[in-house]
Design an enzyme around this catalytic site. Sequence first.
Site, PDB file in Angstrom:
ATOM      1  N   HIS A  41      -0.918  -1.850   7.610  1.00 24.96           N
ATOM      2  CA  HIS A  41      -1.489  -1.595   6.287  1.00 24.96           C
ATOM      3  C   HIS A  41      -2.346  -2.792   5.879  1.00 24.96           C
ATOM      4  O   HIS A  41      -1.823  -3.879   5.640  1.00 24.96           O
ATOM      5  CB  HIS A  41      -0.358  -1.377   5.273  1.00 24.96           C
ATOM      6  CG  HIS A  41      -0.837  -0.947   3.921  1.00 24.96           C
ATOM      7  ND1 HIS A  41       0.028  -0.537   2.926  1.00 24.96           N
ATOM      8  CD2 HIS A  41      -2.082  -0.842   3.383  1.00 24.96           C
ATOM      9  CE1 HIS A  41      -0.661  -0.212   1.846  1.00 24.96           C
ATOM     10  NE2 HIS A  41      -1.950  -0.396   2.100  1.00 24.96           N
ATOM     11  N   GLU A  68      -3.161   2.041   7.821  1.00 26.03           N
ATOM     12  CA  GLU A  68      -2.879   2.523   6.474  1.00 26.03           C
ATOM     13  C   GLU A  68      -3.809   1.799   5.509  1.00 26.03           C
ATOM     14  O   GLU A  68      -3.924   0.570   5.552  1.00 26.03           O
ATOM     15  CB  GLU A  68      -1.430   2.238   6.090  1.00 26.03           C
ATOM     16  CG  GLU A  68      -0.411   2.989   6.931  1.00 26.03           C
ATOM     17  CD  GLU A  68       1.011   2.679   6.529  1.00 26.03           C
ATOM     18  OE1 GLU A  68       1.897   3.459   6.887  1.00 26.03           O
ATOM     19  OE2 GLU A  68       1.238   1.639   5.865  1.00 26.03           O
ATOM     20  N   HIS A 210       8.871   5.615   5.120  1.00 25.77           N
ATOM     21  CA  HIS A 210       9.115   4.814   3.924  1.00 25.77           C
ATOM     22  C   HIS A 210      10.618   4.711   3.670  1.00 25.77           C
ATOM     23  O   HIS A 210      11.276   5.697   3.364  1.00 25.77           O
ATOM     24  CB  HIS A 210       8.429   5.346   2.668  1.00 25.77           C
ATOM     25  CG  HIS A 210       8.273   4.274   1.614  1.00 25.77           C
ATOM     26  ND1 HIS A 210       7.277   3.331   1.654  1.00 25.77           N
ATOM     27  CD2 HIS A 210       9.015   3.966   0.531  1.00 25.77           C
ATOM     28  CE1 HIS A 210       7.393   2.502   0.622  1.00 25.77           C
ATOM     29  NE2 HIS A 210       8.459   2.864  -0.065  1.00 25.77           N
TER      30      HIS A 210
END
Length: 257
Positions: A41, A68, A210
């Site tokens: 990310h 991400e 997550h």
Amino acid sequence: MLLGVNIDHIAVLRQARMVNDPDLLEAAFIAAKYGDQITLHVREDRRHAQDFDLENIINFCKSPINLECALNDEILNLALKLKPHRVTLVPEKREELTTEGGLCLNHVKLKQSIEKLQNVNIEVSLFINPSLEDIEKSQILKAEFIELHTGHYANLHNALFSNISHTAFALKELDQDKKTLQTQFEKELQNLKLCAKKGTKLGLKVAAGHGLNYKNVKPIVKIKEICELNIGQSIVARSVFTGLQNAILEMKELIKR
């Protein structure tokens, strides 16, 4: 089931001292060897991974790279230039510790961004809340992949099966009796099952991620429509005690079907 190893938290450790150790590229090599995909990310504020991290990993790692990122022009242009295997579009707030929810699928830039990425052969995934409405919207937007946000599931599991309620990390909204939490947990797990089935029925590939860890991942593995999990913090946390290779292999064993 495939494992995307999110190495953001290796970058967190590096940035804590603003030095070049631990080496994120070295972590990427290990993740590529023992996992199935590297997930990274790059945030708008670059608090963890940096642009050069993404470039180095794409240039030197043979594993598929899943970037991400938010709907940010600068980072999307970086993706268009470097061409990772996949871009997972996520929501982002400067003040958050981690991604707090799924992507808003009504964002005016979303459809245009998806098309730009797909035009240069970058696969697009949308990180969404597990709702049937959002899955239908994802299909209309012509994303190839969706990633179901498992944060609420993970929080409920933690509240039920750990001592977190006795710590400073307890969530006020989950300060409920065990029976209520168990009902909510079962409801959320069933919702994830329904969403995964819906996504597959609509021709979408379905991932999840997550908050997943070594204690809560097994029920998710049993959802056969989910083909991939993206897991980071728990693997990196385990690696402090076991080493990154062993931490990845341990998770791979847990998600084996």
